[in-house]
Design a protein around this motif. Structure first.
Motif, short mmCIF file in Angstrom:
data_model
loop_
_atom_site.label_atom_id
_atom_site.label_comp_id
_atom_site.label_asym_id
_atom_site.label_seq_id
_atom_site.Cartn_x
_atom_site.Cartn_y
_atom_site.Cartn_z
N ASP A 171 43.98 51.97 34.98
CA ASP A 171 44.79 52.14 36.18
C ASP A 171 45.81 51.02 36.23
N ASP A 172 46.53 50.89 37.35
CA ASP A 172 47.63 49.93 37.44
C ASP A 172 47.18 48.51 37.77
N THR A 173 45.90 48.30 38.05
CA THR A 173 45.44 46.95 38.30
C THR A 173 45.46 46.15 36.99
N ALA A 209 49.58 40.37 44.49
CA ALA A 209 49.06 41.19 45.60
C ALA A 209 48.77 42.60 45.15
N ALA A 210 49.69 43.19 44.38
CA ALA A 210 49.58 44.60 44.02
C ALA A 210 48.59 44.86 42.89
N LEU A 233 37.96 28.10 44.01
CA LEU A 233 38.67 29.10 43.20
C LEU A 233 38.10 30.51 43.37
N ILE A 234 36.93 30.62 43.98
CA ILE A 234 36.35 31.95 44.23
C ILE A 234 37.05 32.57 45.42
N TRP A 235 37.41 33.82 45.32
CA TRP A 235 38.18 34.49 46.37
C TRP A 235 37.35 34.62 47.65
N PRO A 236 38.01 34.58 48.80
CA PRO A 236 37.30 34.38 50.08
C PRO A 236 36.14 35.33 50.34
N GLU A 237 36.34 36.62 50.09
CA GLU A 237 35.30 37.60 50.45
C GLU A 237 34.16 37.67 49.44
N HIS A 238 34.29 37.00 48.32
CA HIS A 238 33.38 37.22 47.18
C HIS A 238 32.13 36.35 47.27
N GLY A 263 42.54 45.92 46.57
CA GLY A 263 41.25 46.55 46.37
C GLY A 263 40.15 45.58 45.98
N VAL A 264 40.48 44.30 45.83
CA VAL A 264 39.50 43.29 45.42
C VAL A 264 39.36 42.20 46.47
N SER A 265 40.48 41.79 47.06
CA SER A 265 40.46 40.78 48.10
C SER A 265 41.56 41.08 49.12
#
Length: 314
Positions: A285-287, A13-14, A188-193, A19-21
């Protein structure tokens, strides 16, 4: 002590979904705190408990991922169907966008190229010469999906590679001409993408028109024979992107030892620690970022779907 299921989902999640999904970030945080889901996941091997796999299977079976409560109800009620899918499937995300981080490295090698992808899925990563790219203001190519990449630290590519041979190795190669295989790639593609979903459709059409040479096999036992098929007069490039984290430690070590004995070059795009390196500069960054390396020399950080690349090598 290993990482717990709760920690795995909280980190996803973090570091990956944030910031992506938003849908997957919210869902991952809910699963991280759900003891019932943890108990169910602990009935399958640890490698099969990862968020992308669980969420993809639920989506494939028609379950909801945008409402954590509905997802929980579906997962509990349909676990007898979900569990065998987790055991039998793998996260074979075949993201053509990763070609955008391969391109700056491929162009450093003598052309033409013979490409061999380890963990090829449906082989969509084998067409870097057929896609179009946008690096800031620079646009390359005229066909296929347009792959956008925020590239820093190095000059953007100004040409496409010349590819004369393309082959892939996978434990379970997928076929873009098989509707069930394409359904799994879509799940496998993330929902918003939606841009990635459209990209999959376009890239799959390119692969279907000129199918790659895909072999069902093991990355250690069957790689040398496939390498031997590469044509003379082309630069062999063995590459893998976000694959080795799924390989058991002993087989990963055997692959590392084997690939150093093979001809040609190797490009790895894997999470830090998956491929052994010495000291690395801090990530942007932390991602979660992958390390892009050529022949064991780290060159750049890259985001998981190829959307950004930060070059740090001299």
């Amino acid at each position: 002590m290993g990482v717990t299921t709760a920690e795995t989902y909280a980190e996803f999640a973090a570091r990956e979904a944030h910031g992506v999904s938003p849908i997957y970030e919210r869902l991952s945080r809910a699963v991280a705190g759900d003891a019932t889901i943890h108990e169910l996941l602990e009935t399958v091997p640890e490698a099969k408990r990862q968020p992308n796999l669980l969420f993809g299977v639920v989506r494939l079976l028609g379950g909801p991922v945008d409402d954590p409560a509905a997802f929980r109800d579906f997962t509990v009620a349909r676990w007898a169907e979900i569990a065998p899918n987790l055991r039998g499937r793998a996260t074979q995300t075949n993201e053509p966008g990763r070609c955008a981080v391969l391109l700056p490295v491929l162009l450093r090698l003598p052309q033409p190229l013979a490409l061999l992808e380890v963990g090829a899925s449906a082989g969509l990563g084998l067409y870097p010469d057929r896609y179009s790219y946008r690096y800031g203001d620079r646009r390359l190519g005229t066909g296929g999906p347009v792959l956008e990449c925020d590239l820093t630290g190095v000059e953007a590519p100004d040409r496409l590679p010349e590819v004369v041979w393309r082959a892939g190795l996978d434990l379970n190669p997928l076929r873009v001409t098989d509707s069930d295989d394409v359904a799994w790639l879509d799940a496998l593609i993330w929902p918003e993408h939606e841009h990635r979903r459209a990209r999959l459709t376009t890239a799959a059409a390119i692969a279907a028109a000129d199918p790659p040479h895909l072999i069902r096999g093991d990355l250690v036992d069957d790689l040398p024979a496939l390498v031997a098929q590469a044509p003379a007069g082309a630069t062999l490039v063995i590459f893998h992107t976000s694959v080795l984290y799924q390989v058991p430690d002993d087989r990963r070590q055997a692959f590392e030892e084997l690939v150093q004995t093979l001809p040609g070059h190797r490009i790895s795009v894997e999470a830090p620690g998956v491929v052994p390196f010495g000291d690395l500069p801090p990530a942007p960054d932390d991602t979660l970022h992958n390390v892009v390396a050529l022949d064991g020399v780290p060159l750049a950080w890259a985001r998981g779907h190829g959307q950004a690349m930060s070059w740090f090598a001299g």
